[in-house]
Design a protein around this motif. Structure first.
Motif, PDB file in Angstrom:
ATOM      1  N   VAL A 197       0.774  -1.300   0.004  1.00  0.00           N
ATOM      2  CA  VAL A 197       0.030  -0.027   0.012  1.00  0.00           C
ATOM      3  C   VAL A 197       1.092   1.353   0.184  1.00  0.00           C
ATOM      4  CG1 VAL A 197      -1.597   1.174   1.208  1.00  0.00           C
ATOM      5  CG2 VAL A 197      -1.809  -1.181   1.374  1.00  0.00           C
ATOM      6  N   MET A 198       0.781   2.025  -1.058  1.00  0.00           N
ATOM      7  CA  MET A 198       1.376   3.317  -1.153  1.00  0.00           C
ATOM      8  C   MET A 198       0.337   4.282  -0.410  1.00  0.00           C
ATOM      9  SD  MET A 198       2.561   5.940  -4.054  1.00  0.00           S
ATOM     10  CE  MET A 198       4.216   4.869  -4.289  1.00  0.00           C
ATOM     11  N   LEU A 199       0.935   4.934   0.597  1.00  0.00           N
ATOM     12  CA  LEU A 199       0.004   6.067   1.501  1.00  0.00           C
ATOM     13  C   LEU A 199       0.078   7.285   0.602  1.00  0.00           C
ATOM     14  CD1 LEU A 199       1.640   5.623   4.886  1.00  0.00           C
ATOM     15  CD2 LEU A 199      -0.352   4.427   3.994  1.00  0.00           C
ATOM     16  N   GLU A 200      -1.251   7.851   0.602  1.00  0.00           N
ATOM     17  CA  GLU A 200      -1.690   8.821  -0.028  1.00  0.00           C
ATOM     18  C   GLU A 200      -1.674  10.273   0.887  1.00  0.00           C
ATOM     19  OE1 GLU A 200      -4.908   7.780  -2.045  1.00  0.00           O
ATOM     20  OE2 GLU A 200      -3.842   6.916  -3.732  1.00  0.00           O
ATOM     21  N   GLY A 201      -1.997  10.189   2.084  1.00  0.00           N
ATOM     22  CA  GLY A 201      -2.002  11.168   3.094  1.00  0.00           C
ATOM     23  C   GLY A 201      -2.241  10.610   4.614  1.00  0.00           C
ATOM     24  N   PHE A 202      -1.782  11.267   5.448  1.00  0.00           N
ATOM     25  CA  PHE A 202      -2.170  10.972   7.008  1.00  0.00           C
ATOM     26  C   PHE A 202      -3.278  12.009   7.392  1.00  0.00           C
ATOM     27  CE2 PHE A 202       2.477  10.002   6.601  1.00  0.00           C
ATOM     28  CZ  PHE A 202       2.243   8.807   6.844  1.00  0.00           C
ATOM     29  N   SER A 203      -4.263  11.433   7.986  1.00  0.00           N
ATOM     30  CA  SER A 203      -5.273  12.090   8.633  1.00  0.00           C
ATOM     31  C   SER A 203      -5.084  12.708   9.865  1.00  0.00           C
ATOM     32  CB  SER A 203      -6.597  11.617   8.343  1.00  0.00           C
ATOM     33  OG  SER A 203      -6.622  10.332   8.920  1.00  0.00           O
ATOM     34  N   GLY A 204      -4.257  11.795  10.687  1.00  0.00           N
ATOM     35  CA  GLY A 204      -4.013  11.860  12.240  1.00  0.00           C
ATOM     36  C   GLY A 204      -2.858  10.984  12.756  1.00  0.00           C
ATOM     37  N   VAL A 205      -2.262  11.358  13.952  1.00  0.00           N
ATOM     38  CA  VAL A 205      -1.266  10.714  14.519  1.00  0.00           C
ATOM     39  C   VAL A 205      -1.505  10.904  15.935  1.00  0.00           C
ATOM     40  CG1 VAL A 205       0.363  12.885  14.373  1.00  0.00           C
ATOM     41  CG2 VAL A 205       1.205  10.395  14.490  1.00  0.00           C
ATOM     42  N   ASP A 206      -1.138   9.852  16.748  1.00  0.00           N
ATOM     43  CA  ASP A 206      -1.075   9.785  17.869  1.00  0.00           C
ATOM     44  C   ASP A 206      -0.386   8.762  18.702  1.00  0.00           C
ATOM     45  OD1 ASP A 206      -2.464  10.291  20.456  1.00  0.00           O
ATOM     46  OD2 ASP A 206      -4.276   9.197  20.270  1.00  0.00           O
ATOM     47  N   LEU A 207      -0.301   8.674  20.147  1.00  0.00           N
ATOM     48  CA  LEU A 207       0.662   7.829  20.850  1.00  0.00           C
ATOM     49  C   LEU A 207      -0.347   6.860  21.469  1.00  0.00           C
ATOM     50  CD1 LEU A 207       3.571  10.007  22.703  1.00  0.00           C
ATOM     51  CD2 LEU A 207       3.885   8.146  20.936  1.00  0.00           C
ATOM     52  N   ARG A 208       0.013   5.668  21.479  1.00  0.00           N
ATOM     53  CA  ARG A 208      -0.915   4.753  22.156  1.00  0.00           C
ATOM     54  C   ARG A 208      -0.306   3.651  22.889  1.00  0.00           C
ATOM     55  NH1 ARG A 208      -5.070   3.962  17.667  1.00  0.00           N
ATOM     56  NH2 ARG A 208      -5.884   6.159  17.527  1.00  0.00           N
ATOM     57  N   GLY A 209      -0.668   3.069  23.874  1.00  0.00           N
ATOM     58  CA  GLY A 209       0.132   1.962  24.673  1.00  0.00           C
ATOM     59  C   GLY A 209       1.247   2.113  25.604  1.00  0.00           C
ATOM     60  N   VAL A 210       1.324   1.399  26.290  1.00  0.00           N
ATOM     61  CA  VAL A 210       2.391   1.528  27.364  1.00  0.00           C
ATOM     62  C   VAL A 210       3.928   1.343  26.958  1.00  0.00           C
ATOM     63  CG1 VAL A 210       1.231   0.505  29.390  1.00  0.00           C
ATOM     64  CG2 VAL A 210       2.541  -0.983  27.717  1.00  0.00           C
ATOM     65  N   ASP A 211       3.820   0.893  25.659  1.00  0.00           N
ATOM     66  CA  ASP A 211       5.183   1.076  24.558  1.00  0.00           C
ATOM     67  C   ASP A 211       5.307   2.288  23.913  1.00  0.00           C
ATOM     68  OD1 ASP A 211       6.043  -1.397  25.837  1.00  0.00           O
ATOM     69  OD2 ASP A 211       4.947  -2.542  24.180  1.00  0.00           O
ATOM     70  N   THR A 212       4.279   3.270  24.131  1.00  0.00           N
ATOM     71  CA  THR A 212       4.406   4.549  23.297  1.00  0.00           C
ATOM     72  C   THR A 212       4.470   4.230  21.802  1.00  0.00           C
ATOM     73  OG1 THR A 212       6.612   4.964  24.045  1.00  0.00           O
ATOM     74  CG2 THR A 212       5.055   6.026  25.337  1.00  0.00           C
ATOM     75  N   HIS A 213       3.628   3.716  21.312  1.00  0.00           N
ATOM     76  CA  HIS A 213       3.607   3.170  19.943  1.00  0.00           C
ATOM     77  C   HIS A 213       3.178   4.482  19.095  1.00  0.00           C
ATOM     78  CE1 HIS A 213       4.742  -1.046  20.082  1.00  0.00           C
ATOM     79  NE2 HIS A 213       3.908  -1.129  20.930  1.00  0.00           N
ATOM     80  N   VAL A 214       3.774   4.923  17.967  1.00  0.00           N
ATOM     81  CA  VAL A 214       3.122   6.043  17.040  1.00  0.00           C
ATOM     82  C   VAL A 214       2.340   5.410  16.209  1.00  0.00           C
ATOM     83  CG1 VAL A 214       3.592   8.073  15.780  1.00  0.00           C
ATOM     84  CG2 VAL A 214       5.228   7.445  17.549  1.00  0.00           C
ATOM     85  N   ILE A 215       0.951   5.934  16.223  1.00  0.00           N
ATOM     86  CA  ILE A 215      -0.033   5.351  15.504  1.00  0.00           C
ATOM     87  C   ILE A 215      -0.690   6.369  14.490  1.00  0.00           C
ATOM     88  CG2 ILE A 215      -2.322   4.075  15.461  1.00  0.00           C
ATOM     89  CD1 ILE A 215      -0.032   2.533  16.908  1.00  0.00           C
ATOM     90  N   ALA A 216      -0.787   6.078  13.130  1.00  0.00           N
ATOM     91  CA  ALA A 216      -1.314   6.789  12.324  1.00  0.00           C
ATOM     92  C   ALA A 216      -2.690   6.501  11.734  1.00  0.00           C
ATOM     93  CB  ALA A 216      -0.141   7.192  11.197  1.00  0.00           C
ATOM     94  N   ASP A 217      -3.424   7.533  11.352  1.00  0.00           N
ATOM     95  CA  ASP A 217      -4.426   6.979  10.332  1.00  0.00           C
ATOM     96  C   ASP A 217      -4.017   7.822   9.083  1.00  0.00           C
ATOM     97  OD1 ASP A 217      -6.014   6.068  12.473  1.00  0.00           O
ATOM     98  OD2 ASP A 217      -6.759   8.211  13.021  1.00  0.00           O
ATOM     99  N   ALA A 218      -4.365   6.982   7.953  1.00  0.00           N
ATOM    100  CA  ALA A 218      -4.103   7.375   6.696  1.00  0.00           C
ATOM    101  C   ALA A 218      -5.172   6.870   5.508  1.00  0.00           C
ATOM    102  CB  ALA A 218      -2.692   6.665   6.603  1.00  0.00           C
TER     103      ALA A 218
END
Length: 109
Positions: free
Chosen positions: A43-64
Motif C-alpha cells: 500500500v502506497m500511502l496518499e495522506g495522513f489524517s491523524g497521528v497519536d501515541l498509544r499503549g504502554v510502549d508508546t507506539h506512534v499510530i497514524a490514520d491514513a
C-alpha cells in the motif's frame, strides 16, 4: 517527557518533535486481506489524517489513506503503527515489515 506529534503539509508528513519523520511516499506491506483481497497488500500511502501515541510502549499510530499498488484498492487505514518512542527518541518502523492496522473503508472498492 512531552512528545510533539502532528501532520504537516496537508497530511504528507508525520512530524515528531518538529522533525519530519514519516512521509507518504513509502510503500507499506500490510497483513493479508486486511486492506484488500491481495495475499500481501503493498500500500502506497496518499495522506495522513491523524497521528497519536498509544499503549504502554508508546507506539506512534497514524490514520491514513492509501492505495494497493497490486489491485488498485483505495481505503482508509486506521491505527497504522509507524514507529515508537524509545528513551525519548523516535524509532521508525520499516514500511516493508508487515504491520497490523485496523482498516476502515473510506470508499467503495
Amino acid at each position: 517527557m512531552t512528545i510533539a506529534l502532528r501532520t504537516l503539509d496537508d497530511g504528507a508528513w508525520i512530524s515528531v518533535n518538529d522533525s519530519r519523520e514519516v512521509g507518504v511516499s513509502d510503500i507499506w506491506t500490510l497483513p493479508a486481506r486486511e486492506f484488500c483481497g491481495c495475499e500481501t497488500p503493498h500500500v502506497m500511502l496518499e495522506g495522513f489524517s491523524g497521528v497519536d501515541l498509544r499503549g504502554v510502549d508508546t507506539h506512534v499510530i497514524a490514520d491514513a489513506v492509501g492505495m494497493c499498488i497490486d489491485c488498485g484498492t483505495r481505503d482508509g487505514i486506521e491505527s497504522l503503527p509507524v514507529g515508537r518512542i524509545v528513551d525519548g527518541e523516535f524509532k521508525r518502523y520499516e514500511p516493508e515489515s508487515v504491520q497490523s492496522p485496523s482498516v476502515d473503508a473510506v470508499s467503495s472498492r
